[in-house]
Write a protein that holds these residues in place. Structure first.
Motif, PDB file in Angstrom:
ATOM      1  N   GLY A 103       0.794  -1.215   0.000  1.00 11.76           N
ATOM      2  CA  GLY A 103       0.000   0.000   0.000  1.00 11.76           C
ATOM      3  C   GLY A 103       0.825   1.263   0.000  1.00 11.76           C
ATOM      4  N   GLN A 104       0.425   2.218   0.840  1.00 14.39           N
ATOM      5  CA  GLN A 104       1.078   3.518   0.877  1.00 14.39           C
ATOM      6  C   GLN A 104       2.528   3.421   1.337  1.00 14.39           C
ATOM      7  OE1 GLN A 104      -3.104   5.830   1.944  1.00 14.39           O
ATOM      8  NE2 GLN A 104      -1.495   5.733   3.455  1.00 14.39           N
ATOM      9  N   GLY A 105       2.803   2.573   2.322  1.00 19.45           N
ATOM     10  CA  GLY A 105       4.168   2.438   2.821  1.00 19.45           C
ATOM     11  C   GLY A 105       5.128   1.944   1.767  1.00 19.45           C
ATOM     12  N   LEU A 106       4.693   0.976   0.988  1.00 18.87           N
ATOM     13  CA  LEU A 106       5.517   0.463  -0.108  1.00 18.87           C
ATOM     14  C   LEU A 106       5.769   1.554  -1.137  1.00 18.87           C
ATOM     15  CD1 LEU A 106       6.866  -1.927  -1.627  1.00 18.87           C
ATOM     16  CD2 LEU A 106       4.603  -2.409  -2.609  1.00 18.87           C
ATOM     17  N   ALA A 107       4.725   2.287  -1.496  1.00 22.27           N
ATOM     18  CA  ALA A 107       4.875   3.369  -2.481  1.00 22.27           C
ATOM     19  C   ALA A 107       5.803   4.449  -1.961  1.00 22.27           C
ATOM     20  CB  ALA A 107       3.503   3.955  -2.822  1.00 22.27           C
ATOM     21  N   GLU A 108       5.706   4.758  -0.673  1.00 20.97           N
ATOM     22  CA  GLU A 108       6.577   5.765  -0.077  1.00 20.97           C
ATOM     23  C   GLU A 108       8.034   5.330  -0.104  1.00 20.97           C
ATOM     24  OE1 GLU A 108       2.862   6.994   2.782  1.00 20.97           O
ATOM     25  OE2 GLU A 108       4.541   5.846   3.606  1.00 20.97           O
ATOM     26  N   ALA A 109       8.283   4.080   0.277  1.00 22.40           N
ATOM     27  CA  ALA A 109       9.655   3.571   0.280  1.00 22.40           C
ATOM     28  C   ALA A 109      10.253   3.614  -1.119  1.00 22.40           C
ATOM     29  CB  ALA A 109       9.679   2.145   0.830  1.00 22.40           C
ATOM     30  N   LEU A 110       9.485   3.171  -2.110  1.00 22.89           N
ATOM     31  CA  LEU A 110       9.981   3.143  -3.480  1.00 22.89           C
ATOM     32  C   LEU A 110      10.226   4.553  -4.004  1.00 22.89           C
ATOM     33  CD1 LEU A 110      10.701   1.747  -6.113  1.00 22.89           C
ATOM     34  CD2 LEU A 110       8.260   1.628  -6.651  1.00 22.89           C
ATOM     35  N   MET A 111       9.316   5.479  -3.738  1.00 22.93           N
ATOM     36  CA  MET A 111       9.483   6.839  -4.238  1.00 22.93           C
ATOM     37  C   MET A 111      10.674   7.534  -3.572  1.00 22.93           C
ATOM     38  SD  MET A 111       6.500   9.711  -4.833  1.00 22.93           S
ATOM     39  CE  MET A 111       5.597   8.590  -5.905  1.00 22.93           C
ATOM     40  N   LEU A 112      10.871   7.274  -2.291  1.00 21.64           N
ATOM     41  CA  LEU A 112      12.012   7.868  -1.590  1.00 21.64           C
ATOM     42  C   LEU A 112      13.343   7.335  -2.127  1.00 21.64           C
ATOM     43  CD1 LEU A 112      10.542   7.839   2.009  1.00 21.64           C
ATOM     44  CD2 LEU A 112      11.407   9.864   0.820  1.00 21.64           C
ATOM     45  N   VAL A 113      13.408   6.042  -2.348  1.00 21.95           N
ATOM     46  CA  VAL A 113      14.626   5.455  -2.912  1.00 21.95           C
ATOM     47  C   VAL A 113      14.889   6.024  -4.302  1.00 21.95           C
ATOM     48  CG1 VAL A 113      15.651   3.325  -3.794  1.00 21.95           C
ATOM     49  CG2 VAL A 113      14.575   3.340  -1.556  1.00 21.95           C
ATOM     50  N   THR A 114      13.845   6.125  -5.100  1.00 21.82           N
ATOM     51  CA  THR A 114      13.979   6.667  -6.447  1.00 21.82           C
ATOM     52  C   THR A 114      14.469   8.108  -6.414  1.00 21.82           C
ATOM     53  OG1 THR A 114      12.196   5.216  -7.206  1.00 21.82           O
ATOM     54  CG2 THR A 114      12.755   7.065  -8.615  1.00 21.82           C
ATOM     55  N   ALA A 115      14.080   8.842  -5.351  1.00 18.11           N
ATOM     56  CA  ALA A 115      14.503  10.237  -5.205  1.00 18.11           C
ATOM     57  C   ALA A 115      15.895  10.368  -4.592  1.00 18.11           C
ATOM     58  CB  ALA A 115      13.495  10.987  -4.358  1.00 18.11           C
ATOM     59  N   GLY A 116      16.543   9.238  -4.301  1.00 18.57           N
ATOM     60  CA  GLY A 116      17.928   9.277  -3.835  1.00 18.57           C
ATOM     61  C   GLY A 116      18.138   9.011  -2.369  1.00 18.57           C
ATOM     62  N   ALA A 117      17.065   8.785  -1.601  1.00 20.12           N
ATOM     63  CA  ALA A 117      17.202   8.570  -0.165  1.00 20.12           C
ATOM     64  C   ALA A 117      17.681   7.157   0.149  1.00 20.12           C
ATOM     65  CB  ALA A 117      15.874   8.827   0.535  1.00 20.12           C
ATOM     66  N   THR A 118      18.237   7.006   1.327  1.00 18.56           N
ATOM     67  CA  THR A 118      18.464   5.694   1.921  1.00 18.56           C
ATOM     68  C   THR A 118      17.277   5.407   2.817  1.00 18.56           C
ATOM     69  OG1 THR A 118      20.861   5.906   1.875  1.00 18.56           O
ATOM     70  CG2 THR A 118      19.938   4.342   3.453  1.00 18.56           C
ATOM     71  N   VAL A 119      16.654   4.238   2.657  1.00 23.87           N
ATOM     72  CA  VAL A 119      15.397   3.931   3.346  1.00 23.87           C
ATOM     73  C   VAL A 119      15.557   2.700   4.222  1.00 23.87           C
ATOM     74  CG1 VAL A 119      12.975   3.269   3.041  1.00 23.87           C
ATOM     75  CG2 VAL A 119      14.004   4.972   1.518  1.00 23.87           C
ATOM     76  N   ILE A 120      15.105   2.822   5.457  1.00 20.46           N
ATOM     77  CA  ILE A 120      14.937   1.657   6.323  1.00 20.46           C
ATOM     78  C   ILE A 120      13.450   1.378   6.341  1.00 20.46           C
ATOM     79  CG2 ILE A 120      15.151   0.702   8.631  1.00 20.46           C
ATOM     80  CD1 ILE A 120      17.441   3.492   7.534  1.00 20.46           C
TER      81      ILE A 120
END
Length: 253
Positions: free
Chosen positions: A14-31
């Motif tokens: 859902g939203q959490g998965l989309a957020e993680a993917l969008m953040l990684v795509t934008a260059g962030a490191t995601v836990i």
């Protein structure tokens, strides 16, 4: 979001998965975190594709010790933290006269206490410029019938504003987003009549997507929102904007 580290809860779908993917795509490191020992198939695909910039950690957001372990992992592996997305949430759909204290407690434990514990664990790792986003709901802006869920999301609004006031002196921003009817695993079980009525009350005339919520979360986490804190931001296609006037207007067409 390059060189910025963000924790996302409830990231298996859902939203959490989309957020993680969008953040990684934008260059962030995601836990990315969730309840399960291993990530979901969908999240595992994201981890595999972006192995150097995303890690999965099991997390029960209601347990202080679990947050302590996560903060230790972040500190040891990343040194600090630039963002937290308190996305994990549950619902129970009992109405006022059927809801039990157990319903209220169970939903509040995840939706409110989980966010509180997350901020308490993560703020010590944050420097000025960091950002926290709490994921609320259109139910926090209106009077939705699932009383335990609605009460928890209204409480999360209060927690968000208190945190924004408290943490402003540290240069840490705290905001909330309030999705309307978004196509997620949580809403998949909604009564078809609820879906139809909700769309009828939404000026854009449709449901939303997890990516549309994730885009707003990304904005609030990013330096583009550097002077934005203490905000309740609906992502609901206009559902909360008209106070029920839309049904009146439609009836007079």
């Amino acid at each position: 979001m390059t060189d910025r580290t963000v924790v996302v809860t409830g990231a298996n779908g859902g939203q959490g998965l989309a957020e993680a993917l969008m953040l990684v795509t934008a260059g962030a490191t995601v836990i990315a975190t969730d309840l399960t020992p291993e990530p979901s198939t969908a999240l595992e695909a994201v981890v595999t594709k972006h192995l150097e910039r995303i890690a999965y950690r099991p997390l029960d957001v209601t347990l202080p010790d679990a947050w302590t372990a996560l903060s230790r992992f972040v500190r040891d592996g990343c040194g600090g933290l630039d963002g937290l997305v308190n996305n994990a949430g549950i619902t129970r759909r009992s109405r006022l006269l059927e809801a039990t204290p157990a319903d209220l407690a169970a939903v509040s434990d995840v939706n409110v206490t989980g966010a509180l514990l997350g901020m308490q664990a993560c703020v010590p790792l944050m420097a000025p410029g960091a950002s926290i986003v709490n994921v609320g709901s259109v139910a926090a802006l209106t009077g939705h019938y699932p009383v335990a869920y609605t009460a928890s999301k209204w409480a999360l609004r209060g927690l968000t504003i208190a945190a924004a006031t408290e943490l402003g002196a540290r240069g840490i921003r705290v905001n909330s987003v309030h999705p309307g009817f978004i196509e997620t695993p949580m809403t998949a079980g909604a009564n078809p009549a609820f879906r139809k009525a909700t769309i009828a009350e939404t000026p854009l005339g449709r449901t939303g997507t997890p990516e549309e919520v994730a885009a707003v979360v990304l904005f609030l986490l990013s330096p583009m929102a550097a002077f934005v804190t203490g905000v309740d931001l609906p992502v609901d296609g206009g559902q909360s904007s008209h106070g029920g006037a839309k049904s009146v207007s439609d009836a007079l067409r």
